[in-house]
Design a protein around this motif. Structure first.
Motif, PDB file in Angstrom:
ATOM      1  N   PRO A   1       0.839  -1.909   8.603  1.00  0.00           N
ATOM      2  CA  PRO A   1       0.210  -0.918   7.708  1.00  0.00           C
ATOM      3  C   PRO A   1      -1.112  -0.438   8.309  1.00  0.00           C
ATOM      4  O   PRO A   1      -1.843  -1.205   8.933  1.00  0.00           O
ATOM      5  CB  PRO A   1      -0.023  -1.711   6.417  1.00  0.00           C
ATOM      6  CG  PRO A   1      -0.088  -3.135   6.854  1.00  0.00           C
ATOM      7  CD  PRO A   1       0.861  -3.260   8.014  1.00  0.00           C
TER       8      PRO A   1
ATOM      9  N   LEU B   1       0.106   7.720   1.019  1.00  0.00           N
ATOM     10  CA  LEU B   1       0.702   6.621   0.251  1.00  0.00           C
ATOM     11  C   LEU B   1       2.217   6.734   0.201  1.00  0.00           C
ATOM     12  O   LEU B   1       2.902   5.788  -0.183  1.00  0.00           O
ATOM     13  CB  LEU B   1       0.116   6.602  -1.163  1.00  0.00           C
ATOM     14  CG  LEU B   1      -1.405   6.390  -1.233  1.00  0.00           C
ATOM     15  CD1 LEU B   1      -1.885   6.424  -2.670  1.00  0.00           C
ATOM     16  CD2 LEU B   1      -1.794   5.083  -0.567  1.00  0.00           C
TER      17      LEU B   1
ATOM     18  N   ASP C   1       6.079  -1.679   5.859  1.00  0.00           N
ATOM     19  CA  ASP C   1       6.161  -3.125   5.693  1.00  0.00           C
ATOM     20  C   ASP C   1       5.558  -3.843   6.888  1.00  0.00           C
ATOM     21  O   ASP C   1       5.055  -4.955   6.777  1.00  0.00           O
ATOM     22  CB  ASP C   1       7.624  -3.550   5.523  1.00  0.00           C
ATOM     23  CG  ASP C   1       8.239  -2.984   4.252  1.00  0.00           C
ATOM     24  OD1 ASP C   1       7.499  -2.833   3.260  1.00  0.00           O
ATOM     25  OD2 ASP C   1       9.451  -2.672   4.256  1.00  0.00           O
TER      26      ASP C   1
ATOM     27  N   PRO D   1      -9.470  -0.668   2.900  1.00  0.00           N
ATOM     28  CA  PRO D   1      -8.071  -1.069   2.689  1.00  0.00           C
ATOM     29  C   PRO D   1      -7.215   0.068   2.132  1.00  0.00           C
ATOM     30  O   PRO D   1      -7.605   0.737   1.177  1.00  0.00           O
ATOM     31  CB  PRO D   1      -8.176  -2.223   1.682  1.00  0.00           C
ATOM     32  CG  PRO D   1      -9.582  -2.717   1.805  1.00  0.00           C
ATOM     33  CD  PRO D   1     -10.406  -1.514   2.155  1.00  0.00           C
ATOM     34  N   ILE D   2      -6.069   0.286   2.743  1.00  0.00           N
ATOM     35  CA  ILE D   2      -5.194   1.376   2.325  1.00  0.00           C
ATOM     36  C   ILE D   2      -4.707   1.179   0.896  1.00  0.00           C
ATOM     37  O   ILE D   2      -4.515   2.143   0.153  1.00  0.00           O
ATOM     38  CB  ILE D   2      -3.994   1.529   3.298  1.00  0.00           C
ATOM     39  CG1 ILE D   2      -3.268   2.863   3.064  1.00  0.00           C
ATOM     40  CG2 ILE D   2      -3.067   0.337   3.203  1.00  0.00           C
ATOM     41  CD1 ILE D   2      -4.064   4.080   3.384  1.00  0.00           C
ATOM     42  N   GLU D   3      -4.532  -0.085   0.492  1.00  0.00           N
ATOM     43  CA  GLU D   3      -4.067  -0.329  -0.885  1.00  0.00           C
ATOM     44  C   GLU D   3      -5.124   0.061  -1.914  1.00  0.00           C
ATOM     45  O   GLU D   3      -4.805   0.372  -3.061  1.00  0.00           O
ATOM     46  CB  GLU D   3      -3.656  -1.790  -1.073  1.00  0.00           C
ATOM     47  CG  GLU D   3      -4.725  -2.812  -0.800  1.00  0.00           C
ATOM     48  CD  GLU D   3      -4.694  -3.311   0.638  1.00  0.00           C
ATOM     49  OE1 GLU D   3      -5.250  -4.403   0.891  1.00  0.00           O
ATOM     50  OE2 GLU D   3      -4.127  -2.601   1.489  1.00  0.00           O
ATOM     51  N   GLU D   4      -6.395   0.060  -1.489  1.00  0.00           N
ATOM     52  CA  GLU D   4      -7.469   0.471  -2.389  1.00  0.00           C
ATOM     53  C   GLU D   4      -7.513   1.991  -2.551  1.00  0.00           C
ATOM     54  O   GLU D   4      -8.047   2.499  -3.541  1.00  0.00           O
ATOM     55  CB  GLU D   4      -8.811  -0.032  -1.872  1.00  0.00           C
ATOM     56  CG  GLU D   4      -8.993  -1.535  -1.910  1.00  0.00           C
ATOM     57  CD  GLU D   4      -9.113  -2.061  -3.334  1.00  0.00           C
ATOM     58  OE1 GLU D   4      -9.839  -1.433  -4.136  1.00  0.00           O
ATOM     59  OE2 GLU D   4      -8.468  -3.074  -3.639  1.00  0.00           O
TER      60      GLU D   4
ATOM     61  N   GLU E   1      -5.111   3.858  -3.208  1.00  0.00           N
ATOM     62  CA  GLU E   1      -4.240   4.251  -4.322  1.00  0.00           C
ATOM     63  C   GLU E   1      -5.015   4.320  -5.630  1.00  0.00           C
ATOM     64  O   GLU E   1      -4.783   5.199  -6.452  1.00  0.00           O
ATOM     65  CB  GLU E   1      -3.082   3.260  -4.441  1.00  0.00           C
ATOM     66  CG  GLU E   1      -2.001   3.734  -5.378  1.00  0.00           C
ATOM     67  CD  GLU E   1      -0.693   2.995  -5.189  1.00  0.00           C
ATOM     68  OE1 GLU E   1       0.281   3.367  -5.852  1.00  0.00           O
ATOM     69  OE2 GLU E   1      -0.639   2.051  -4.374  1.00  0.00           O
ATOM     70  N   SER E   2      -5.982   3.403  -5.802  1.00  0.00           N
ATOM     71  CA  SER E   2      -6.784   3.431  -7.030  1.00  0.00           C
ATOM     72  C   SER E   2      -7.697   4.650  -7.075  1.00  0.00           C
ATOM     73  O   SER E   2      -8.047   5.143  -8.150  1.00  0.00           O
ATOM     74  CB  SER E   2      -7.618   2.146  -7.144  1.00  0.00           C
ATOM     75  OG  SER E   2      -8.551   2.058  -6.077  1.00  0.00           O
TER      76      SER E   2
ATOM     77  N   LYS F   1       5.255   4.347   3.277  1.00  0.00           N
ATOM     78  CA  LYS F   1       5.213   2.906   3.050  1.00  0.00           C
ATOM     79  C   LYS F   1       5.542   2.173   4.350  1.00  0.00           C
ATOM     80  O   LYS F   1       6.525   2.490   5.011  1.00  0.00           O
ATOM     81  CB  LYS F   1       6.208   2.505   1.961  1.00  0.00           C
ATOM     82  CG  LYS F   1       5.978   3.187   0.614  1.00  0.00           C
ATOM     83  CD  LYS F   1       4.635   2.784  -0.003  1.00  0.00           C
ATOM     84  CE  LYS F   1       4.447   3.424  -1.391  1.00  0.00           C
ATOM     85  NZ  LYS F   1       3.125   3.085  -1.982  1.00  0.00           N
TER      86      LYS F   1
ATOM     87  N   GLN G   1      -4.895   1.129   8.008  1.00  0.00           N
ATOM     88  CA  GLN G   1      -6.029   1.208   7.097  1.00  0.00           C
ATOM     89  C   GLN G   1      -6.716   2.567   7.241  1.00  0.00           C
ATOM     90  O   GLN G   1      -6.452   3.323   8.176  1.00  0.00           O
ATOM     91  CB  GLN G   1      -7.013   0.067   7.376  1.00  0.00           C
ATOM     92  CG  GLN G   1      -6.388  -1.311   7.482  1.00  0.00           C
ATOM     93  CD  GLN G   1      -5.613  -1.712   6.246  1.00  0.00           C
ATOM     94  OE1 GLN G   1      -5.890  -1.241   5.135  1.00  0.00           O
ATOM     95  NE2 GLN G   1      -4.618  -2.590   6.406  1.00  0.00           N
TER      96      GLN G   1
END
Length: 213
Positions: A100, A92, A97, A167-170, A172-173, A95, A102
């Motif tokens: 990205p 994470l 832009d 998803p890579i953003e998931e 983080e959770s 970063k 997965q």
């Protein structure tokens, strides 16, 4: 070995001991029937206290789309997953832009349940025992065998031909509860055996097939 006695060792980092390199050679040789033998799975997992995900981490209840052959449709389900993506790619801190990356997972299933399903579908007796032995010897290119993590658990297998992305953003959770989400992390032997297994499954560098002909 098709890789050559010397060339494959040069792929390994220098900090690995001769004993670890020897174990890896034994693991790689399982892909060739004439060299097959019993593999020791001591020190396959490592203690973890790191607050980030590593390639080879085993994660609990990863969301995925499961194919239902009866209805010919995908259904949402949760399954244990083995991280296949490179550690740096899913960090994470990296970063991106543009482009990205997965996170790729291989689904994990209970080996005994898998064997039970095979038995129900007609595989039994010596054939079932031979299959189980081959799985534990890492003989099949699409199955990565993982020994039990705790004594009261079952062995697992990762299905390398059913890989899915998350998803890579998931991710983080999941970091917030990583100590509960992560079941185990591979040690050096398990990690490099996984890497060689992935290389063999996808690339077959020594396939000895003349594509021009």
């Amino acid at each position: 070995m098709a890789f050559g006695e010397r060339s494959w060792v040069e792929l390994l980092p220098s900090y690995l001991t001769s004993e670890n390199k020897g174990r890896l050679q034994q693991g790689i040789e399982q892909f060739y029937p004439e060299n097959r033998s019993e593999i020791s799975y001591d020190n396959f997992y490592r203690d973890f206290g790191h607050k980030y995900f590593l390639q080879g981490d085993i994660i609990l209840d990863v969301r995925m789309a499961n194919w239902n052959s009866s209805t010919a449709s995908y259904e949402k389900t949760y399954i244990e997953g083995l991280i296949l993506s490179n550690t740096c790619d899913i960090s994470l801190e990296n970063k991106r832009d543009v482009n990205p990356k997965q996170c790729l997972f291989a689904p994990l299933i209970n080996l005994e349940e898998f064997l039970s399903d095979l038995s129900i579908n007609g595989l039994s007796g010596d054939k079932l025992e031979t299959f189980k032995k081959n799985v534990k010897s890492q003989f099949y290119s699409n199955i990565f065998y993982l020994p039990k993590i705790k004594e009261n658990e079952s062995d697992r297998i990762a299905l390398l031909d059913k890989i899915f992305w998350f998803p890579i953003e998931e991710m983080e959770s999941l970091i917030e509860t990583i100590d509960e989400e992560r079941i185990a992390s591979l040690d050096h032997y398990g990690f490099y055996l996984l890497n060689f297994k992935l290389s063999y499954h996808f690339c077959r560098l020594p396939e000895q097939c003349d594509r021009v002909a």
